[in-house]
Write a protein that holds these residues in place. Sequence first.
Motif, PDB file in Angstrom:
ATOM      1  N   LEU A  68       0.714  -0.648   0.244  1.00  0.00           N
ATOM      2  CA  LEU A  68       0.084  -0.258   0.201  1.00  0.00           C
ATOM      3  C   LEU A  68       0.826   1.364   0.659  1.00  0.00           C
ATOM      4  CD1 LEU A  68      -3.084   0.379   0.646  1.00  0.00           C
ATOM      5  CD2 LEU A  68      -1.936   1.640   2.478  1.00  0.00           C
ATOM      6  N   LEU A  69       1.550   1.172   0.893  1.00  0.00           N
ATOM      7  CA  LEU A  69       3.119   2.650   0.786  1.00  0.00           C
ATOM      8  C   LEU A  69       3.254   2.822  -0.620  1.00  0.00           C
ATOM      9  CD1 LEU A  69       3.849   2.515   4.382  1.00  0.00           C
ATOM     10  CD2 LEU A  69       2.353   4.245   4.058  1.00  0.00           C
ATOM     11  N   THR A  70       4.397   1.282  -0.914  1.00  0.00           N
ATOM     12  CA  THR A  70       4.933   1.616  -2.329  1.00  0.00           C
ATOM     13  C   THR A  70       4.098   2.148  -3.253  1.00  0.00           C
ATOM     14  OG1 THR A  70       6.071  -0.305  -1.465  1.00  0.00           O
ATOM     15  CG2 THR A  70       6.061   0.754  -3.739  1.00  0.00           C
ATOM     16  N   ALA A 127       2.644   2.543 -10.513  1.00  0.00           N
ATOM     17  CA  ALA A 127       4.539   1.261 -10.103  1.00  0.00           C
ATOM     18  C   ALA A 127       3.664  -0.087 -11.056  1.00  0.00           C
ATOM     19  CB  ALA A 127       5.108   1.466  -8.809  1.00  0.00           C
ATOM     20  N   ARG A 128       4.719  -0.735 -10.999  1.00  0.00           N
ATOM     21  CA  ARG A 128       5.063  -1.849 -11.603  1.00  0.00           C
ATOM     22  C   ARG A 128       5.123  -3.516 -10.939  1.00  0.00           C
ATOM     23  NH1 ARG A 128       5.190  -2.399 -17.398  1.00  0.00           N
ATOM     24  NH2 ARG A 128       5.988  -0.519 -18.897  1.00  0.00           N
ATOM     25  N   LEU A 129       4.308  -4.493 -10.968  1.00  0.00           N
ATOM     26  CA  LEU A 129       3.965  -5.381 -10.243  1.00  0.00           C
ATOM     27  C   LEU A 129       5.381  -5.362  -9.482  1.00  0.00           C
ATOM     28  CD1 LEU A 129       1.267  -7.215  -9.861  1.00  0.00           C
ATOM     29  CD2 LEU A 129       3.731  -8.427 -10.194  1.00  0.00           C
ATOM     30  N   THR A 181       7.951 -11.647  -3.425  1.00  0.00           N
ATOM     31  CA  THR A 181       7.640 -12.117  -4.890  1.00  0.00           C
ATOM     32  C   THR A 181       6.257 -11.053  -5.320  1.00  0.00           C
ATOM     33  OG1 THR A 181       5.519 -13.877  -4.086  1.00  0.00           O
ATOM     34  CG2 THR A 181       8.511 -14.148  -3.806  1.00  0.00           C
ATOM     35  N   GLU A 182       6.457 -11.793  -7.137  1.00  0.00           N
ATOM     36  CA  GLU A 182       6.042 -10.847  -7.724  1.00  0.00           C
ATOM     37  C   GLU A 182       3.880 -11.257  -7.538  1.00  0.00           C
ATOM     38  OE1 GLU A 182       6.179  -9.958 -11.680  1.00  0.00           O
ATOM     39  OE2 GLU A 182       8.812  -9.993 -11.098  1.00  0.00           O
ATOM     40  N   ARG A 183       4.082 -12.558  -6.958  1.00  0.00           N
ATOM     41  CA  ARG A 183       3.075 -14.043  -7.120  1.00  0.00           C
ATOM     42  C   ARG A 183       1.876 -13.131  -5.620  1.00  0.00           C
ATOM     43  NH1 ARG A 183      -1.007 -15.610  -9.101  1.00  0.00           N
ATOM     44  NH2 ARG A 183      -2.152 -17.540  -8.623  1.00  0.00           N
ATOM     45  N   ALA A 184       2.878 -12.697  -4.501  1.00  0.00           N
ATOM     46  CA  ALA A 184       2.976 -11.818  -3.208  1.00  0.00           C
ATOM     47  C   ALA A 184       2.105 -10.463  -3.798  1.00  0.00           C
ATOM     48  CB  ALA A 184       3.847 -12.278  -2.614  1.00  0.00           C
ATOM     49  N   VAL A 185       2.499  -9.961  -4.529  1.00  0.00           N
ATOM     50  CA  VAL A 185       1.794  -9.323  -4.542  1.00  0.00           C
ATOM     51  C   VAL A 185       1.006  -8.513  -6.005  1.00  0.00           C
ATOM     52  CG1 VAL A 185       2.402  -6.363  -5.888  1.00  0.00           C
ATOM     53  CG2 VAL A 185       4.249  -7.652  -4.920  1.00  0.00           C
ATOM     54  N   GLN A 186       1.077  -9.736  -6.587  1.00  0.00           N
ATOM     55  CA  GLN A 186      -0.368 -10.061  -7.328  1.00  0.00           C
ATOM     56  C   GLN A 186      -1.198 -10.456  -6.181  1.00  0.00           C
ATOM     57  OE1 GLN A 186       0.418 -13.090  -9.740  1.00  0.00           O
ATOM     58  NE2 GLN A 186       0.220 -11.642 -11.594  1.00  0.00           N
ATOM     59  N   HIS A 230      -8.101   0.976  -6.072  1.00  0.00           N
ATOM     60  CA  HIS A 230      -8.868   0.445  -7.598  1.00  0.00           C
ATOM     61  C   HIS A 230      -7.262   1.107  -8.581  1.00  0.00           C
ATOM     62  CE1 HIS A 230     -11.820   0.837 -10.730  1.00  0.00           C
ATOM     63  NE2 HIS A 230     -10.596   1.424 -10.908  1.00  0.00           N
ATOM     64  N   ARG A 231      -7.970  -0.015  -8.828  1.00  0.00           N
ATOM     65  CA  ARG A 231      -7.169  -0.577  -9.729  1.00  0.00           C
ATOM     66  C   ARG A 231      -7.547  -0.387 -11.025  1.00  0.00           C
ATOM     67  NH1 ARG A 231      -4.087  -6.534 -10.116  1.00  0.00           N
ATOM     68  NH2 ARG A 231      -5.746  -6.474  -8.555  1.00  0.00           N
ATOM     69  N   ARG A 232      -6.665   0.756 -12.265  1.00  0.00           N
ATOM     70  CA  ARG A 232      -7.606   0.907 -13.895  1.00  0.00           C
ATOM     71  C   ARG A 232      -6.027   1.063 -14.706  1.00  0.00           C
ATOM     72  NH1 ARG A 232      -7.542   7.494 -14.474  1.00  0.00           N
ATOM     73  NH2 ARG A 232      -5.655   6.950 -14.699  1.00  0.00           N
ATOM     74  N   ARG A 233      -6.864   0.138 -16.037  1.00  0.00           N
ATOM     75  CA  ARG A 233      -6.102  -0.448 -16.400  1.00  0.00           C
ATOM     76  C   ARG A 233      -5.586   0.944 -17.914  1.00  0.00           C
ATOM     77  NH1 ARG A 233      -2.251  -4.203 -17.172  1.00  0.00           N
ATOM     78  NH2 ARG A 233      -1.976  -4.945 -19.089  1.00  0.00           N
ATOM     79  N   THR A 234      -4.329   1.369 -17.867  1.00  0.00           N
ATOM     80  CA  THR A 234      -4.078   2.558 -19.056  1.00  0.00           C
ATOM     81  C   THR A 234      -2.808   2.036 -19.914  1.00  0.00           C
ATOM     82  OG1 THR A 234      -4.838   4.118 -16.726  1.00  0.00           O
ATOM     83  CG2 THR A 234      -3.043   5.098 -19.071  1.00  0.00           C
ATOM     84  N   GLY A 235      -3.787   1.611 -21.174  1.00  0.00           N
ATOM     85  CA  GLY A 235      -2.951   1.274 -22.018  1.00  0.00           C
ATOM     86  C   GLY A 235      -2.226  -0.436 -21.400  1.00  0.00           C
ATOM     87  N   ARG A 236      -0.739  -0.866 -21.295  1.00  0.00           N
ATOM     88  CA  ARG A 236      -0.182  -1.914 -21.172  1.00  0.00           C
ATOM     89  C   ARG A 236       0.264  -2.040 -19.167  1.00  0.00           C
ATOM     90  NH1 ARG A 236       4.457  -3.455 -25.504  1.00  0.00           N
ATOM     91  NH2 ARG A 236       4.490  -4.865 -23.322  1.00  0.00           N
ATOM     92  N   ARG A 237      -0.700  -0.769 -18.601  1.00  0.00           N
ATOM     93  CA  ARG A 237      -0.408  -1.042 -17.310  1.00  0.00           C
ATOM     94  C   ARG A 237      -1.261  -0.519 -16.492  1.00  0.00           C
ATOM     95  NH1 ARG A 237       5.304   2.818 -16.434  1.00  0.00           N
ATOM     96  NH2 ARG A 237       4.955   1.594 -14.546  1.00  0.00           N
ATOM     97  N   ASN A 238      -1.289  -0.943 -15.336  1.00  0.00           N
ATOM     98  CA  ASN A 238      -1.908  -0.099 -14.575  1.00  0.00           C
ATOM     99  C   ASN A 238      -2.253   0.859 -13.840  1.00  0.00           C
ATOM    100  OD1 ASN A 238      -3.601  -2.751 -14.095  1.00  0.00           O
ATOM    101  ND2 ASN A 238      -2.125  -4.558 -13.219  1.00  0.00           N
ATOM    102  N   GLU A 239      -3.003   1.909 -13.155  1.00  0.00           N
ATOM    103  CA  GLU A 239      -2.741   3.047 -12.799  1.00  0.00           C
ATOM    104  C   GLU A 239      -3.639   2.598 -11.005  1.00  0.00           C
ATOM    105  OE1 GLU A 239      -1.563   7.208 -12.264  1.00  0.00           O
ATOM    106  OE2 GLU A 239      -0.936   5.491 -14.542  1.00  0.00           O
ATOM    107  N   TYR A 240      -3.044   2.817 -10.241  1.00  0.00           N
ATOM    108  CA  TYR A 240      -3.343   3.190  -8.324  1.00  0.00           C
ATOM    109  C   TYR A 240      -4.060   3.816  -8.271  1.00  0.00           C
ATOM    110  CZ  TYR A 240      -1.472  -1.916  -9.466  1.00  0.00           C
ATOM    111  OH  TYR A 240      -1.071  -3.200 -10.006  1.00  0.00           O
ATOM    112  N   THR A 241      -5.585   4.209  -7.866  1.00  0.00           N
ATOM    113  CA  THR A 241      -6.227   5.057  -6.993  1.00  0.00           C
ATOM    114  C   THR A 241      -6.325   4.202  -5.324  1.00  0.00           C
ATOM    115  OG1 THR A 241      -7.049   5.598  -8.976  1.00  0.00           O
ATOM    116  CG2 THR A 241      -7.707   6.716  -6.102  1.00  0.00           C
TER     117      THR A 241
END
Length: 110
Positions: A18-20, A27-29, A39-44, A57-68
Motif C-alpha cells: 500500500l505504501l509503495t 508502479a509495475r508489479l 515475490t511478484e506472486r505475493a504482490v498479485q 482501485h486498479r485501472r488499466r491505462t494502455g499496458r500498465r495499471n494505475e492505482y488509486t
Amino acid sequence: MNHPDRRWTFLTSHARVLLTIARDPSARLRSIAAACQITERAVQTILADLEQEGYLHRRRTGRRNEYTLNLEKPFRHPAEAGLVVRALVELAAGTSAQPPKTASASVTVS
C-alpha cells in the motif's frame, strides 16, 4: 524460545504494498515486489486483497495499471478503530499534520 532466524517486522506486506503504491501509483508489479522484498506472486495476491476490500482501485491505462488509493478507508483491526489509510500514508511520508493518537507511558530506569 529464541530463534535468530525468526524475525518480525512492524509492517505487514499488505502495508508495504500500500505504501509503495502511495509513493508511485503507476508502479509495475515487479517494482512493487522489489521495493517490498516479496515475490511478484505475493504482490498479485495482496493487490487482489486490497482491491476486493476497497483499499485501492486498479485501472488499466494502455499496458500498465494505475492505482488509486481510498485514503478514507478505515483499517480493519479493532485496535486501529478510527484510523484511516491516510494516517499510515502520512506517517510514512512524514507529512502528518498532527501525531497519531497513542498510549502514553513513563518508565524510570535506574
